[in-house]
Design a protein around this motif. Structure first.
Motif, mmCIF file in Angstrom:
data_model
loop_
_atom_site.group_PDB
_atom_site.id
_atom_site.type_symbol
_atom_site.label_atom_id
_atom_site.label_comp_id
_atom_site.label_asym_id
_atom_site.label_seq_id
_atom_site.Cartn_x
_atom_site.Cartn_y
_atom_site.Cartn_z
ATOM 1 N N PRO A 99 65.824 33.130 45.354
ATOM 2 C CA PRO A 99 64.723 33.275 46.196
ATOM 3 C C PRO A 99 63.549 34.479 44.542
ATOM 4 C CG PRO A 99 65.405 33.645 47.595
ATOM 5 C CD PRO A 99 66.383 33.211 46.659
ATOM 6 N N TRP A 127 59.333 23.869 41.527
ATOM 7 C CA TRP A 127 59.029 23.391 42.941
ATOM 8 C C TRP A 127 60.025 24.686 43.610
ATOM 9 C CZ3 TRP A 127 55.166 19.833 44.944
ATOM 10 C CH2 TRP A 127 55.054 18.769 44.243
ATOM 11 N N ASP A 128 58.263 25.033 44.473
ATOM 12 C CA ASP A 128 59.619 25.939 46.284
ATOM 13 C C ASP A 128 60.683 24.527 46.742
ATOM 14 O OD1 ASP A 128 58.376 26.277 48.758
ATOM 15 O OD2 ASP A 128 56.926 24.855 47.212
ATOM 16 N N THR A 129 61.021 24.779 48.049
ATOM 17 C CA THR A 129 62.533 24.306 48.204
ATOM 18 C C THR A 129 61.783 23.545 49.759
ATOM 19 O OG1 THR A 129 62.783 26.243 49.526
ATOM 20 C CG2 THR A 129 64.241 25.455 48.269
ATOM 21 N N LYS A 198 53.058 35.570 42.160
ATOM 22 C CA LYS A 198 53.412 36.212 43.955
ATOM 23 C C LYS A 198 52.733 37.134 44.027
ATOM 24 C CE LYS A 198 57.690 37.711 44.071
ATOM 25 N NZ LYS A 198 57.221 39.401 44.824
ATOM 26 N N GLU A 207 58.961 32.826 47.677
ATOM 27 C CA GLU A 207 59.350 31.217 47.755
ATOM 28 C C GLU A 207 60.748 31.076 46.957
ATOM 29 O OE1 GLU A 207 57.642 29.289 49.686
ATOM 30 O OE2 GLU A 207 56.336 31.028 49.699
ATOM 31 N N THR A 208 61.674 30.410 47.588
ATOM 32 C CA THR A 208 62.980 29.810 47.297
ATOM 33 C C THR A 208 62.638 28.951 45.930
ATOM 34 O OG1 THR A 208 64.058 30.918 48.925
ATOM 35 C CG2 THR A 208 64.986 28.927 47.637
ATOM 36 N N ILE A 209 62.729 29.500 44.634
ATOM 37 C CA ILE A 209 62.822 27.929 44.172
ATOM 38 C C ILE A 209 63.505 27.052 43.526
ATOM 39 C CG2 ILE A 209 62.315 27.444 40.762
ATOM 40 C CD1 ILE A 209 59.898 29.577 42.845
#
Length: 237
Positions: A99, A127-129, A198, A207-209
């Motif tokens: 995150p 990208w986020d997951t 953010k 977000e989780t990268i």
């Protein structure tokens, strides 16, 4: 520029179900024998923590081969016709899976050799997951190429000055940062850019990268052009 939803799936998947074999001559390889090479549409491998991916995802593409001496030293030879639309994104990917708020640093250094012909950009694709958000950092570009969406002003972040664009391709939101002048080497502190998106702009949450990709988004390279990543490092803590 971000692809459509169908093309985006081809862009981000590591191993699509169907592979198309493409053949190119030995001239696509570096002078020394590479540790790995592939001319397959979706050819991929993992070397010292980086995933290398040929990734010919766009319509109307020609031939392309990738080679690698390591995950941080690799290149591509591409011969795509002089037509519109992105044909490919050969890249190296480093998985992060953290995150944003848990990251203390996310940094990358690059050193590339790119042609003065064709149409392409050299870019990070982050990208986020869940693939809801795509953050692109263009460090150089050549020819008639441009980002998705509308301009959002200019900002200095992560050691560079960027023209910012915000758009939506129907599948995910896309935030594009175009360096105001071309660069073939440098270091980018990526975390301040994510924090700005953010916290300052409120365009996304914590977000989780998922991963940081670096490569060449090629629209045209008629006659065959070489793209070399002389050195690449991605590190996080």
């Amino acid at each position: 520029m971000a692809p459509s939803i169908t093309s985006r799936i081809g862009k981000v998947l590591a191993v699509p179900a169907v592979a198309l074999g493409l053949t190119v001559g030995v001239a696509s390889a570096p002078a020394q024998a590479a540790v790995w090479s592939s001319c397959d549409q979706w050819g991929n491998t993992t070397l010292n923590g980086y995933i290398l991916y040929n990734n010919i995802w766009g319509s109307g593409a020609g031939s392309q081969c990738v080679w690698a001496n390591s995950g941080t030293n690799w290149g591509a030879w591409a011969n795509h016709p002089n037509t519109g639309g992105i044909k490919s994104y050969p890249n190296a990917k480093k998985v992060v899976n953290k995150p944003i708020d848990s990251l203390r640093s996310l940094t990358s250094s690059y050193n590339v050799t790119v042609p003065s012909a064709g149409a392409y950009n050299t870019s990070y694709d982050i990208w986020d997951t869940d693939y809801d958000y795509e953050i692109m950092l263009w460090v150089n570009r050549y020819g008639p190429v441009g980002p998705l969406g509308g301009p959002q002003g200019t900002v200095s972040l992560g050691g560079h000055t960027w023209n910012v664009y915000k758009g939506d391709n129907g599948a995910n939101e896309v935030f594009s940062f175009l360096r105001t002048s071309n660069s073939t080497s440098g270091t980018v502190s990526i975390l301040p850019i994510l924090d700005w998106i953010k916290d300052t702009k409120g365009w996304m949450g914590n977000e989780t990268i998922g991963d940081v990709q670096f490569g060449y988004e090629i629209t045209s390279s008629s006659g065959g052009l070489d793209f070399r990543t002389d050195n690449l490092t991605v590190s996080s803590s």
